[in-house]
Design an enzyme around this catalytic site. Structure first.
Site, PDB file in Angstrom:
ATOM      1  N   SER A  42       0.839  -1.193   0.000  1.00 29.76           N
ATOM      2  CA  SER A  42       0.000   0.000   0.000  1.00 29.76           C
ATOM      3  C   SER A  42       0.882   1.253   0.000  1.00 29.76           C
ATOM      4  O   SER A  42       1.659   1.485   0.923  1.00 29.76           O
ATOM      5  CB  SER A  42      -0.902   0.016   1.230  1.00 29.76           C
ATOM      6  OG  SER A  42      -1.448   1.306   1.378  1.00 29.76           O
TER       7      SER A  42
ATOM      8  N   HIS B 146      -1.222  -1.295  -4.232  1.00 30.41           N
ATOM      9  CA  HIS B 146      -2.496  -0.910  -3.632  1.00 30.41           C
ATOM     10  C   HIS B 146      -2.482   0.597  -3.398  1.00 30.41           C
ATOM     11  O   HIS B 146      -1.575   1.130  -2.759  1.00 30.41           O
ATOM     12  CB  HIS B 146      -2.660  -1.665  -2.312  1.00 30.41           C
ATOM     13  CG  HIS B 146      -3.971  -1.459  -1.628  1.00 30.41           C
ATOM     14  ND1 HIS B 146      -5.098  -2.203  -1.918  1.00 30.41           N
ATOM     15  CD2 HIS B 146      -4.332  -0.586  -0.651  1.00 30.41           C
ATOM     16  CE1 HIS B 146      -6.088  -1.807  -1.144  1.00 30.41           C
ATOM     17  NE2 HIS B 146      -5.665  -0.833  -0.359  1.00 30.41           N
TER      18      HIS B 146
ATOM     19  N   ASP C 149      -4.558   3.789  -1.978  1.00 25.48           N
ATOM     20  CA  ASP C 149      -5.663   4.186  -1.106  1.00 25.48           C
ATOM     21  C   ASP C 149      -6.103   5.604  -1.402  1.00 25.48           C
ATOM     22  O   ASP C 149      -5.322   6.553  -1.277  1.00 25.48           O
ATOM     23  CB  ASP C 149      -5.220   4.088   0.357  1.00 25.48           C
ATOM     24  CG  ASP C 149      -5.068   2.643   0.811  1.00 25.48           C
ATOM     25  OD1 ASP C 149      -6.048   1.888   0.670  1.00 25.48           O
ATOM     26  OD2 ASP C 149      -3.980   2.270   1.284  1.00 25.48           O
TER      27      ASP C 149
ATOM     28  N   HIS D 193      -8.202   1.476  -4.138  1.00 26.75           N
ATOM     29  CA  HIS D 193      -9.178   1.312  -3.061  1.00 26.75           C
ATOM     30  C   HIS D 193      -9.822   2.665  -2.773  1.00 26.75           C
ATOM     31  O   HIS D 193      -9.193   3.543  -2.195  1.00 26.75           O
ATOM     32  CB  HIS D 193      -8.415   0.761  -1.828  1.00 26.75           C
ATOM     33  CG  HIS D 193      -9.248   0.589  -0.607  1.00 26.75           C
ATOM     34  ND1 HIS D 193      -8.693   0.314   0.625  1.00 26.75           N
ATOM     35  CD2 HIS D 193     -10.586   0.630  -0.401  1.00 26.75           C
ATOM     36  CE1 HIS D 193      -9.655   0.210   1.531  1.00 26.75           C
ATOM     37  NE2 HIS D 193     -10.805   0.403   0.943  1.00 26.75           N
TER      38      HIS D 193
ATOM     39  N   MET E 141     -12.004   5.016  -0.882  1.00 28.36           N
ATOM     40  CA  MET E 141     -12.705   5.268   0.383  1.00 28.36           C
ATOM     41  C   MET E 141     -13.414   6.601   0.241  1.00 28.36           C
ATOM     42  O   MET E 141     -13.020   7.627   0.795  1.00 28.36           O
ATOM     43  CB  MET E 141     -11.692   5.269   1.545  1.00 28.36           C
ATOM     44  CG  MET E 141     -11.232   3.851   1.876  1.00 28.36           C
ATOM     45  SD  MET E 141      -9.730   3.797   2.851  1.00 28.36           S
ATOM     46  CE  MET E 141      -8.510   3.751   1.537  1.00 28.36           C
TER      47      MET E 141
ATOM     48  N   ASP F   7      -7.077  -6.320   4.045  1.00 24.46           N
ATOM     49  CA  ASP F   7      -6.468  -4.986   4.086  1.00 24.46           C
ATOM     50  C   ASP F   7      -6.475  -4.426   5.504  1.00 24.46           C
ATOM     51  O   ASP F   7      -7.545  -4.186   6.070  1.00 24.46           O
ATOM     52  CB  ASP F   7      -7.235  -4.051   3.144  1.00 24.46           C
ATOM     53  CG  ASP F   7      -6.571  -2.686   3.000  1.00 24.46           C
ATOM     54  OD1 ASP F   7      -5.459  -2.493   3.534  1.00 24.46           O
ATOM     55  OD2 ASP F   7      -7.180  -1.814   2.340  1.00 24.46           O
TER      56      ASP F   7
HETATM   57  C1  DX5 Z   1      -6.452   1.853   5.406  1.00 23.61           C
HETATM   58  C2  DX5 Z   1      -5.989   1.448   4.042  1.00 23.61           C
HETATM   59  C3  DX5 Z   1      -4.964   0.363   4.046  1.00 23.61           C
HETATM   60  C4  DX5 Z   1      -3.676   0.751   4.704  1.00 23.61           C
HETATM   61  C5  DX5 Z   1      -2.910  -0.476   5.081  1.00 23.61           C
HETATM   62  O1  DX5 Z   1      -7.523   2.729   5.276  1.00 23.61           O
HETATM   63  O2  DX5 Z   1      -7.065   0.980   3.273  1.00 23.61           O
HETATM   64  O3  DX5 Z   1      -4.728  -0.075   2.727  1.00 23.61           O
HETATM   65  O4  DX5 Z   1      -2.878   1.554   3.895  1.00 23.61           O
HETATM   66  O5  DX5 Z   1      -1.768  -0.088   5.790  1.00 23.61           O
HETATM   67  P1  DX5 Z   1      -1.073  -1.023   6.861  1.00 23.61           P
HETATM   68  O6  DX5 Z   1      -0.551  -2.221   6.131  1.00 23.61           O
HETATM   69  O7  DX5 Z   1      -0.016  -0.161   7.431  1.00 23.61           O
HETATM   70  O8  DX5 Z   1      -2.133  -1.413   7.873  1.00 23.61           O
HETATM   71 ZN    ZN Z   2      -6.590   0.010   1.336  1.00 29.13          ZN
END
Ligand code: DX5
Ligand code: ZN
Length: 215
Positions: free
Chosen positions: A14, A37, A39, A70, A72, A175
């Site tokens: 990510s 990935h 975000d 991803h 959000m 995730d």
């Molecule tokens: C959180 C994101 C994740 C995050 C994961 O809202 O969707 O993808 O970046 O990061 P780690 O691996 O540090 O939990």
């Molecule tokens: Zn994510």
């Protein structure tokens, strides 16, 4: 991509945990990753902001890796086309967002990307059932979306078994909080793809970290 030929767990580093001042160089640290990935946060659906299509487009010419985006966003629908144009290969939106899931899936399909739905930790897997036939992947969030570096909640991992029973062809992506300590639980739960931000990008040796997570 189908489960039958899906032999290994895929790792999706990510970029949220990467150094944003040098994204191109950060991408070059993880050439072994099957995908990246990305975000995307709107400050409304989650209490944080991250990056938009322009940033995605700027790293698109640095690599041919799959871009697993991803979203959000409270309203993902108006942004599907721009993220696709920016280079997204997979587009995942939240079932808890405010737009009609059927319409969002249709927009993703029309754009030529693969469609995924993400579920917050507290959302039951039953909610996915009406849409599963149209999905490429389901992202099981093991932290509340919004921030990297959180601790994995094990409870949501139980959703994968039910997902696979109903939709064996749908890829299960985990995730949030995936690292050396938590990876075994994710693997046992049946994950196909592991997102790992902190674990990979904050490591001195991302390749070794990814090898470990792959098992
Ligand atoms: C959180 C994101 C994740 C995050 C994961 O809202 O969707 O993808 O970046 O990061 P780690 O691996 O540090 O939990
Ligand atoms: Zn994510």
């Amino acid at each position: 991509m189908r489960k039958e030929v899906f032999q290994m767990i895929w790792i999706a580093p990510s970029l949220l945990a990467a150094d944003f001042s040098a994204l191109g160089q950060e991408v070059a640290r993880v050439p072994q990753a099957e995908m990246l990935h990305i975000d995307v946060m709107d400050g409304v659906f989650v209490p944080n902001l991250s990056m938009g299509p322009q940033v995605v487009a700027s790293i698109r010419n640095k690599t041919r890796q799959i871009f697993d985006v991803h979203l959000m966003l409270l309203h993902p629908l108006p942004y599907i086309e721009s993220f696709r144009k920016a280079g997204a290969d997979w587009l995942t939106f939240h079932l808890e967002s405010a737009d009609d899931p059927e319409k969002v899936i249709s927009a993703i399909e029309a754009s030529g990307a693969k469609a995924g739905i993400a579920l917050k930790p507290g959302t039951p897997i039953e909610a996915i059932r009406p849409y599963g036939d149209r999905l490429h992947s389901v992202t099981i969030m093991t932290v509340e979306p919004g921030f990297g570096g959180q601790k994995l909640k094990p409870e949501p991992l139980k959703k994968i078994r039910q997902l696979k029973e109903w939709f064996p062809q749908v890829l299960a992506e985990v995730d949030g909080g995936v690292n050396r300590e938590t990876v075994a639980q994710c693997r046992e739960a049946g994950a196909d793809i592991l997102v790992a931000g902190t674990a990979v990008f904050r490591s001195q040796d991302p390749a070794a970290e990814m090898d470990f997570l792959r098992g």
